[in-house]
Design an enzyme around this catalytic site. Structure first.
Site, PDB file in Angstrom:
ATOM      1  N   ASP A 263       3.664   3.320  -2.299  1.00 31.26           N
ATOM      2  CA  ASP A 263       3.971   3.826  -0.704  1.00 31.26           C
ATOM      3  C   ASP A 263       5.078   4.738  -0.870  1.00 31.26           C
ATOM      4  O   ASP A 263       6.256   4.599  -0.284  1.00 31.26           O
ATOM      5  CB  ASP A 263       4.672   2.523  -0.425  1.00 31.26           C
TER       6      ASP A 263
ATOM      7  N   GLU B 243      -1.476  -0.539   8.607  1.00 29.99           N
ATOM      8  CA  GLU B 243      -0.012  -0.399   8.018  1.00 29.99           C
ATOM      9  C   GLU B 243       0.161   1.142   7.491  1.00 29.99           C
ATOM     10  O   GLU B 243      -0.750   1.839   7.738  1.00 29.99           O
ATOM     11  CB  GLU B 243      -0.078  -1.224   6.739  1.00 29.99           C
TER      12      GLU B 243
HETATM   13  O1  FUB Z   1       3.472  -2.283  -1.228  1.00 29.59           O
HETATM   14  C1  FUB Z   1       3.266  -3.232  -0.299  1.00 29.59           C
HETATM   15  C2  FUB Z   1       2.478  -3.177   0.864  1.00 29.59           C
HETATM   16  O2  FUB Z   1       1.009  -2.482   0.127  1.00 29.59           O
HETATM   17  C3  FUB Z   1       2.951  -1.997   1.713  1.00 29.59           C
HETATM   18  O3  FUB Z   1       3.652  -2.512   2.536  1.00 29.59           O
HETATM   19  C4  FUB Z   1       1.465  -1.409   2.187  1.00 29.59           C
HETATM   20  O4  FUB Z   1       1.673  -0.288   2.941  1.00 29.59           O
HETATM   21  C5  FUB Z   1       0.589  -1.381   1.277  1.00 29.59           C
HETATM   22  O5  FUB Z   1       0.700  -0.299   0.337  1.00 29.59           O
END
Ligand code: FUB
Length: 348
Positions: free
Chosen positions: A44, A249
């Site tokens: 991320d 996301e």
């Molecule tokens: O790293 C945990 C979660 O996985 C993140 O919040 C998302 O964006 C995904 O990459």
């Protein structure tokens, strides 16, 4: 009878991905870039340039014994990476913030972002509170690498995951946020959390990411949380069925030639897409794919201009082959003359 729903599909996909690492086809291909660091697992990446140096704020992945259903992302601290230039030596600057030092935190310290204003660095992070509900917190420090001191409570009115802090042309800051399923965004309606809210069905409107303008203190919302309106090329909203294009996301905002580029992951279809608008609030019109699916289940990126070139920071699971043990990478990103982005395949 096994009930067919998104949860079943998600868990099955995660389980398969965690066993195989990714599709066999991707595994055989050669990555276009190598992990920036191999001593720890990182994911991320939110990259920024502060004082002419590159800093990467990322999740610090660690191994878990929990089942691969989203709960296996059990991160407990942040390490900030830094480098003088792309291709240069990458430094791991040690623990910048530990979950034990966040007074309201329960578990799962997920994807952060950071900003600098008036001599202070601000680290924005999602973590589940003691009621197991994701909220977004802020911590401050005097150096870009930390240490950061967390505020005693989450940002009032914040929820879900994946904060992205954006500085607009006029100097004001906006916080984009939200992540579906494990990030709980679909469980929120008009600022109210309901853990029993089901995932949306294909014929329902897609869940939208959220945005709030920040006060000058950088620690509170100046206005009520708004939805980030994403529309297709015909001006219509996305339905859940458009899961190769709708938001899931990993929001990121950047400016290019005066336009606002909102990018994000589609989650279960693993694309990084972008949409363009004329204001930080949108609406944003879908334009296409930036990054094709990478090895591992998740995909999460940031886009930054460094010394006249544009760079895409991303992650995959090259080092471990496991969905929850990822590694951050960087590759150049190019625009066409009309402002569209040339899609990237992370494998040759
Ligand atoms: O790293 C945990 C979660 O996985 C993140 O919040 C998302 O964006 C995904 O990459």
């Amino acid at each position: 009878m096994l009930q067919f729903n998104y949860r079943t599909v998600f868990f099955t996909a995660l389980l398969l991905a965690s066993f195989s690492g990714s599709s066999a086809q991707q595994k055989k291909r050669t990555p276009i870039s190598q992990p920036l660091i191999t001593s720890i697992y990182t994911a991320d990446p939110a990259a920024h340039v502060f004082n002419s140096k590159i800093y990467i704020y990322n999740s610090h992945d660690i191994d878990a014994t929990t089942p691969a259903n989203g709960d296996h992302f059990v991160m407990k601290d942040f390490h900030v990476l830094s480098m003088d230039s792309i291709g240069g030596k990458v430094a791991d600057n040690g623990v910048a913030l530990d979950i034990q030092d966040i007074p309201w935190a329960g578990r799962q310290l997920w994807a952060p972002d950071a900003a600098y204003k008036n001599g202070t660095y601000y680290l924005y992070f999602p973590v589940k509170d003691k009621q197991d509900i994701f909220r977004i917190g802020v911590a401050t420090g005097k150096k870009p690498t930390g240490p950061f001191k967390a505020e005693p409570a989450p940002i009032e009115g914040s929820y879900s995951t994946d904060p992205c802090i954006f500085k607009d042309k006029d100097g004001s800051y906006y916080l984009y946020f939200g992540g579906i399923w494990g990030g709980q965004l679909h469980r929120w309606t008009n600022g109210v959390y309901d853990s029993t809210t089901p995932q949306r069905k294909p014929d329902e409107l897609a869940v939208l990411p959220k945005v709030a303008k920040l006060n000058a203190d950088m620690k509170s919302f100046a206005a009520p949380v708004k939805e980030v309106e994403l529309i297709d090329e015909k001006g219509k909203p996305f339905y859940e069925a458009s899961n190769d294009k709708r938001f899931f996301e990993g929001a990121w905002m950047h400016l290019y030639n005066g336009k606002y580029y909102f990018s994000y992951s589609t989650g279960d279809t693993h694309n990084i897409c972008y949409a363009i608008g004329d204001s930080p609030y949108g609406p944003f019109t879908y334009k296409g794919i930036i990054l094709k699916p990478v090895e591992g289940w998740t995909s999460h990126t940031s886009i930054v201009q460094i010394k006249g070139k544009w760079w895409l920071f991303y992650h995959d699971a090259q080092l471990s082959g496991k969905t929850h043990l990822r590694n951050v990478k960087v590759t150049e990103l190019k625009y066409r003359k009309d402002g569209s982005i040339i899609p990237i395949d992370a494998y040759k």
